[in-house]
Scaffold this motif. Structure first.
Motif, mmCIF file in Angstrom:
data_model
loop_
_atom_site.group_PDB
_atom_site.id
_atom_site.type_symbol
_atom_site.label_atom_id
_atom_site.label_comp_id
_atom_site.label_asym_id
_atom_site.label_seq_id
_atom_site.Cartn_x
_atom_site.Cartn_y
_atom_site.Cartn_z
ATOM 1 N N ASN A 1 35.910 97.850 22.104
ATOM 2 C CA ASN A 1 34.860 98.688 22.680
ATOM 3 C C ASN A 1 35.271 100.225 23.406
ATOM 4 O OD1 ASN A 1 33.186 98.753 24.317
ATOM 5 N ND2 ASN A 1 35.540 98.649 26.447
ATOM 6 N N LEU A 2 34.282 100.780 22.675
ATOM 7 C CA LEU A 2 34.027 101.753 22.780
ATOM 8 C C LEU A 2 33.189 102.352 24.047
ATOM 9 C CD1 LEU A 2 34.258 103.278 18.353
ATOM 10 C CD2 LEU A 2 35.574 103.144 20.129
ATOM 11 N N ASP A 3 32.589 101.637 24.478
ATOM 12 C CA ASP A 3 31.984 102.193 25.691
ATOM 13 C C ASP A 3 33.131 102.177 26.811
ATOM 14 O OD1 ASP A 3 30.310 102.683 27.806
ATOM 15 O OD2 ASP A 3 29.537 101.270 26.763
ATOM 16 N N PRO A 4 33.024 103.902 27.482
ATOM 17 C CA PRO A 4 34.098 104.004 28.576
ATOM 18 C C PRO A 4 33.404 103.584 29.870
ATOM 19 C CG PRO A 4 32.938 106.247 27.358
ATOM 20 C CD PRO A 4 32.401 104.998 26.743
ATOM 21 N N ALA A 5 31.962 103.315 29.924
ATOM 22 C CA ALA A 5 31.584 102.534 30.774
ATOM 23 C C ALA A 5 31.765 101.198 31.096
ATOM 24 C CB ALA A 5 30.043 103.401 30.956
ATOM 25 N N ASN A 6 31.980 100.404 29.783
ATOM 26 C CA ASN A 6 31.649 99.163 30.152
ATOM 27 C C ASN A 6 33.200 98.860 31.322
ATOM 28 O OD1 ASN A 6 31.199 96.237 29.853
ATOM 29 N ND2 ASN A 6 30.287 96.791 27.729
ATOM 30 N N ASP A 7 33.026 98.329 31.632
ATOM 31 C CA ASP A 7 33.902 98.181 32.672
ATOM 32 C C ASP A 7 34.650 96.331 33.102
ATOM 33 O OD1 ASP A 7 32.262 97.453 34.657
ATOM 34 O OD2 ASP A 7 33.544 99.326 35.626
ATOM 35 N N SER A 8 32.950 95.563 32.128
ATOM 36 C CA SER A 8 32.816 93.953 32.791
ATOM 37 C C SER A 8 33.526 93.406 31.229
ATOM 38 C CB SER A 8 31.920 93.355 33.662
ATOM 39 O OG SER A 8 31.686 92.441 33.439
ATOM 40 N N LEU A 9 33.748 93.240 30.513
ATOM 41 C CA LEU A 9 33.398 92.569 28.766
ATOM 42 C C LEU A 9 33.773 90.785 29.352
ATOM 43 C CD1 LEU A 9 35.830 95.653 27.553
ATOM 44 C CD2 LEU A 9 33.927 95.068 27.529
ATOM 45 N N PRO A 10 33.379 90.477 28.471
ATOM 46 C CA PRO A 10 33.421 88.721 28.189
ATOM 47 C C PRO A 10 33.790 88.434 27.370
ATOM 48 C CG PRO A 10 30.883 89.696 27.440
ATOM 49 C CD PRO A 10 31.117 90.810 27.821
ATOM 50 N N TYR A 11 34.118 89.397 26.218
ATOM 51 C CA TYR A 11 35.222 89.486 25.019
ATOM 52 C C TYR A 11 36.539 89.690 25.024
ATOM 53 C CZ TYR A 11 33.688 93.848 24.435
ATOM 54 O OH TYR A 11 33.023 95.660 23.809
ATOM 55 N N LYS A 12 37.153 89.202 24.184
ATOM 56 C CA LYS A 12 38.678 89.767 23.856
ATOM 57 C C LYS A 12 38.836 91.017 23.292
ATOM 58 C CE LYS A 12 43.126 88.731 23.389
ATOM 59 N NZ LYS A 12 44.243 87.675 21.989
ATOM 60 N N CYS A 13 39.365 91.804 24.348
ATOM 61 C CA CYS A 13 39.103 93.226 23.423
ATOM 62 C C CYS A 13 40.697 93.224 22.842
ATOM 63 C CB CYS A 13 38.650 93.852 24.166
ATOM 64 S SG CYS A 13 38.349 96.053 23.441
ATOM 65 N N ALA A 14 40.413 93.804 21.761
ATOM 66 C CA ALA A 14 41.438 94.430 20.713
ATOM 67 C C ALA A 14 41.763 95.523 20.637
ATOM 68 C CB ALA A 14 41.053 93.957 19.058
ATOM 69 N N VAL A 15 40.815 96.864 20.907
ATOM 70 C CA VAL A 15 40.876 97.973 21.290
ATOM 71 C C VAL A 15 40.283 98.490 22.618
ATOM 72 C CG1 VAL A 15 41.065 100.336 20.214
ATOM 73 C CG2 VAL A 15 42.012 98.474 19.156
ATOM 74 N N ASN A 16 40.451 98.729 23.854
ATOM 75 C CA ASN A 16 39.689 98.932 24.085
ATOM 76 C C ASN A 16 39.920 100.400 25.423
ATOM 77 O OD1 ASN A 16 37.855 99.430 26.678
ATOM 78 N ND2 ASN A 16 38.522 97.724 27.570
ATOM 79 N N ILE A 17 38.657 101.364 24.607
ATOM 80 C CA ILE A 17 38.489 103.437 25.180
ATOM 81 C C ILE A 17 38.933 103.360 26.180
ATOM 82 C CG2 ILE A 17 35.997 103.052 25.213
ATOM 83 C CD1 ILE A 17 38.383 104.981 22.457
ATOM 84 N N GLU A 18 38.621 102.287 27.300
ATOM 85 C CA GLU A 18 39.187 102.759 28.536
ATOM 86 C C GLU A 18 40.986 102.726 29.045
ATOM 87 O OE1 GLU A 18 37.253 99.847 31.574
ATOM 88 O OE2 GLU A 18 35.073 100.872 31.401
ATOM 89 N N ASP A 19 41.345 102.661 27.571
ATOM 90 C CA ASP A 19 42.610 102.827 27.984
ATOM 91 C C ASP A 19 43.357 104.602 27.573
ATOM 92 O OD1 ASP A 19 43.250 100.243 28.229
ATOM 93 O OD2 ASP A 19 43.985 99.947 26.217
ATOM 94 N N LEU A 20 41.942 105.119 26.857
ATOM 95 C CA LEU A 20 42.341 105.963 26.448
ATOM 96 C C LEU A 20 41.185 106.928 27.565
ATOM 97 C CD1 LEU A 20 42.815 108.846 24.760
ATOM 98 C CD2 LEU A 20 41.126 108.258 23.486
ATOM 99 N N ILE A 21 39.830 107.241 27.628
ATOM 100 C CA ILE A 21 39.094 107.982 28.612
ATOM 101 C C ILE A 21 38.152 106.944 29.705
ATOM 102 C CG2 ILE A 21 37.589 108.200 26.560
ATOM 103 C CD1 ILE A 21 37.579 110.968 28.513
ATOM 104 N N LYS A 22 37.949 107.103 30.670
ATOM 105 C CA LYS A 22 37.013 106.279 31.918
ATOM 106 C C LYS A 22 36.277 107.501 32.098
ATOM 107 C CE LYS A 22 40.492 103.052 33.353
ATOM 108 N NZ LYS A 22 40.767 102.037 34.638
ATOM 109 N N LEU A 23 35.168 106.613 32.244
ATOM 110 C CA LEU A 23 33.569 107.586 32.955
ATOM 111 C C LEU A 23 33.313 107.665 33.557
ATOM 112 C CD1 LEU A 23 30.624 108.742 31.574
ATOM 113 C CD2 LEU A 23 29.450 106.704 32.749
ATOM 114 N N ASP A 24 34.182 106.908 35.387
ATOM 115 C CA ASP A 24 34.388 107.057 36.148
ATOM 116 C C ASP A 24 35.365 108.712 36.730
ATOM 117 O OD1 ASP A 24 32.475 104.642 36.852
ATOM 118 O OD2 ASP A 24 33.716 103.325 37.854
ATOM 119 N N ASP A 25 35.932 108.846 36.145
ATOM 120 C CA ASP A 25 37.068 109.306 35.669
ATOM 121 C C ASP A 25 36.710 111.025 35.669
ATOM 122 O OD1 ASP A 25 38.938 106.810 36.499
ATOM 123 O OD2 ASP A 25 40.272 107.071 34.963
#
Length: 313
Positions: free
Chosen positions: A37-61
């Protein structure tokens, strides 16, 4: 060598649903799949995420800290990711040996038509990391019901293709819902093949507002036709046959179909020029087995060689 897909498209075109359905299908045919997931605004993921960009940066922040809106915040996030590609590389390295990777990108179209950050991220992957990627550009099929929206989709697809410079497939998603949007002015083939947009201009003339811009419409249609790059394939993510057809196209597009085949370059070219009408999934299964088990190398190579040679005669 890592193979994968760059999944892009406007908001609401079904990118996340596509990644979920595609990952399930690829696993069914024997591939190890990782979704990133390279979408920092996508906080509702139906799939198992191997790498989530929200661990690095979030749009809300970003929006709260810098007082930015959603679009400006996303541009900032993508710039931040570009500056921290070493973080992304470290997360992807454990997956590179045996995984097929799906990259779920944000939906803001300006990231793929105007700004350079997303392109630079993808270019880093394809040039320095040696990833073999194909862009899968999703467009909601309901845009075909309105000539103005369809022309906009054509221009968006063309701009994205020229900007990203990747092997590229345009997809009309949610094709199973098309009947609920109303009757099309032309057959579906007209919208997928993009062969003669003169007829589309006639459809514009039926609208008094659009008729005022007849010359502009004509010039835009001619622009799309002059490039002769845009065409669409259709997708119903709930239908296995529909997903299978997309997989065949993408595998030719990013080179996965050649990943475990050794032979003369002329044989490769013959294979690339043909429709994928052989026993595709049996071949794919042999490829996976071939990559995972060196003890069966002679047997698998013999099967692949005889099967492909028979199809090329």
């Amino acid at each position: 060598m890592v193979f994968g897909q760059v999944v892009i498209g406007p908001p609401g075109s079904g990118k996340t649903t596509y990644c979920n359905g595609m990952s399930e299908f690829l696993q069914l045919i024997g591939r190890k799949v990782a979704v990133v997931n390279l979408d920092p605004a996508n906080d509702s993921l139906p799939y198992k995420c191997a790498v989530n960009i929200e661990d690095l940066i979030k749009l809300d922040d970003v929006m709260n800290e810098h007082g930015l809106g959603p679009n400006g915040g996303l541009v900032y996030c993508m710039d931040y990711i570009e500056k921290n590609l070493d973080w992304l590389k470290s997360k992807l390295e454990p997956l590179e040996k045996d995984h097929y990777i799906l990259f779920d990108f944000p939906g803001q179209v300006e990231l793929f038509t105007l700004h350079s950050n997303a392109k630079n991220i993808i270019t880093e992957m394809t040039t320095k990391w040696n990833y073999r990627l194909a862009a899968v550009h999703l467009v909601d099929a309901h845009l075909c019901c309105d000539p103005g929206k369809y022309l906009s989709a054509l221009l968006l697809s063309l701009s994205t293709m020229l900007h990203l410079e990747l092997p590229h497939i345009n997809v009309l998603s949610k094709i199973d819902c098309l009947a609920s949007y109303g009757k099309l002015a032309f057959n579906l083939d007209f919208y997928t093949d993009v062969q003669d947009l003169t007829y589309l201009q006639f459809d514009f003339n039926n609208d008094p507002f659009s008729a005022k811009y007849r010359k502009l419409t004509k010039d835009l249609c001619e622009l799309v036709e002059d490039f002769a790059l845009v065409s669409f394939t259709t997708l119903n993510i709930q239908d296995k046959e529909s997903v299978a057809n997309i997989v065949k196209l993408i595998d030719k597009c990013n080179g996965y179909v050649f990943s475990s085949i050794e032979g003369d370059i002329n044989e490769f070219m013959k294979l690339a020029a043909r429709d994928l009408d052989w026993d595709y999934y049996r071949t794919a299964a042999v490829q996976e087995k071939y990559l995972d088990d060196d003890s069966n190398e002679d047997e698998d190579a013999s099967y692949l060689g005889s099967h492909f040679n028979g199809k090329m005669e």
